[in-house]
Write a protein that holds these residues in place. Sequence first.
Motif, short mmCIF file in Angstrom:
data_model
loop_
_atom_site.label_atom_id
_atom_site.label_comp_id
_atom_site.label_asym_id
_atom_site.label_seq_id
_atom_site.Cartn_x
_atom_site.Cartn_y
_atom_site.Cartn_z
N GLU A 231 14.08 15.81 -34.44
CA GLU A 231 13.34 17.04 -34.70
C GLU A 231 13.90 18.26 -33.98
O GLU A 231 13.52 19.39 -34.29
N VAL A 232 14.80 18.04 -33.01
CA VAL A 232 15.32 19.18 -32.24
C VAL A 232 16.79 19.41 -32.60
O VAL A 232 17.50 18.52 -33.06
N SER A 233 17.24 20.63 -32.35
CA SER A 233 18.61 21.01 -32.69
C SER A 233 19.61 20.45 -31.69
O SER A 233 19.24 20.03 -30.57
N ASP A 234 20.87 20.47 -32.07
CA ASP A 234 21.93 20.01 -31.17
C ASP A 234 22.03 20.87 -29.92
O ASP A 234 22.58 20.44 -28.91
N GLU A 235 21.52 22.10 -29.98
CA GLU A 235 21.62 23.03 -28.86
C GLU A 235 20.53 22.81 -27.80
O GLU A 235 20.55 23.45 -26.75
N THR A 236 19.58 21.95 -28.07
CA THR A 236 18.46 21.76 -27.14
C THR A 236 18.94 21.14 -25.83
O THR A 236 19.70 20.17 -25.82
N ARG A 237 18.48 21.72 -24.72
CA ARG A 237 18.86 21.23 -23.39
C ARG A 237 17.64 21.27 -22.45
O ARG A 237 16.76 22.13 -22.58
N LEU A 238 17.65 20.36 -21.49
CA LEU A 238 16.67 20.35 -20.41
C LEU A 238 17.41 20.27 -19.08
O LEU A 238 18.39 19.53 -18.95
N ILE A 239 16.92 21.02 -18.11
CA ILE A 239 17.41 20.92 -16.73
C ILE A 239 16.18 20.61 -15.88
O ILE A 239 15.15 21.30 -15.99
N VAL A 240 16.26 19.57 -15.05
CA VAL A 240 15.07 19.07 -14.37
C VAL A 240 15.39 18.67 -12.93
O VAL A 240 16.50 18.26 -12.62
#
Length: 278
Positions: A231-240
């Motif tokens: 459901e999310v794009s290839d550009e989706t990122r998370l920093i945690v």
Amino acid sequence: MCRWLAYTGTPVLLDTVLYKPVHSLIDQSLHSRMGVETTNGDGFGVGWYAPDNGTPAIVREIGPAWSNRNLREIADHVRSPLFFAHIRATTGTPVQQTNCHPFRHGRWMWMHNGGITDFHRIRRELALAVDPELFLDIEGSTDSEMMFYLALTFGLEQDPPGAVARMVGMVERTGHEHGVEFPLQMTVAVTNGQQTWAFRYSSEGASRSLYYSTEVEALRALHPDMAFLREVSDETRLIVSEPLGDLPGAWNEVPESSYGVVGRKGEDDLLPFTPQPV
């Protein structure tokens, strides 16, 4: 200390990231695995951008995140392509709304985990280094907000990596002048709504934990059964501050003394970070 996350990519409900993961930020507020404190209950904040507004909205509260009904309400109804969330464990400054992260100046947001050692001893000198016009906007009493306004003073809006490097150089020089061996410990996230920068650094070379998510395309190949990844794009990122779950291959540690930059269109890079003298 604290725990935080930064999300950029396909617009999602805040609930998708804040509550649904196995080891979500809300779970970390009670059961942090990698933080200095297991419990982070001295306030929280969320800041998000709407697709048609360059200035972020921010909600901050002094109570714990795990039981806050307002946060639950926001998370169920706010959808955003870029947001910050932070849970606080105070290092000595008061538990008050103006000391909760993220901090905002114009279109910029900033949040921090760590601390300036012996901040009370060097606070006055750091405050005097802040641009007088910017100083008027400081609301709280934390080292984190002081770091933000020093970075703004040193050109954050034109050169974020350089400004943060000069801020760190200023803090370390001032600390050393007062006999502080290791003046600074930080993981920092800062964004202008289009790009997000994340920094991991400490004077001692033993920084707090920080991770970034693997590229979505690679995760889809590893875990084709995960509906969220479709459901999310290839550009989706998370920093945690710490991983949101135990999904194999999903998380990568940010190296010591480095920073990453992530853009709305998927441009990202990981580079070494070195303080600059001021």
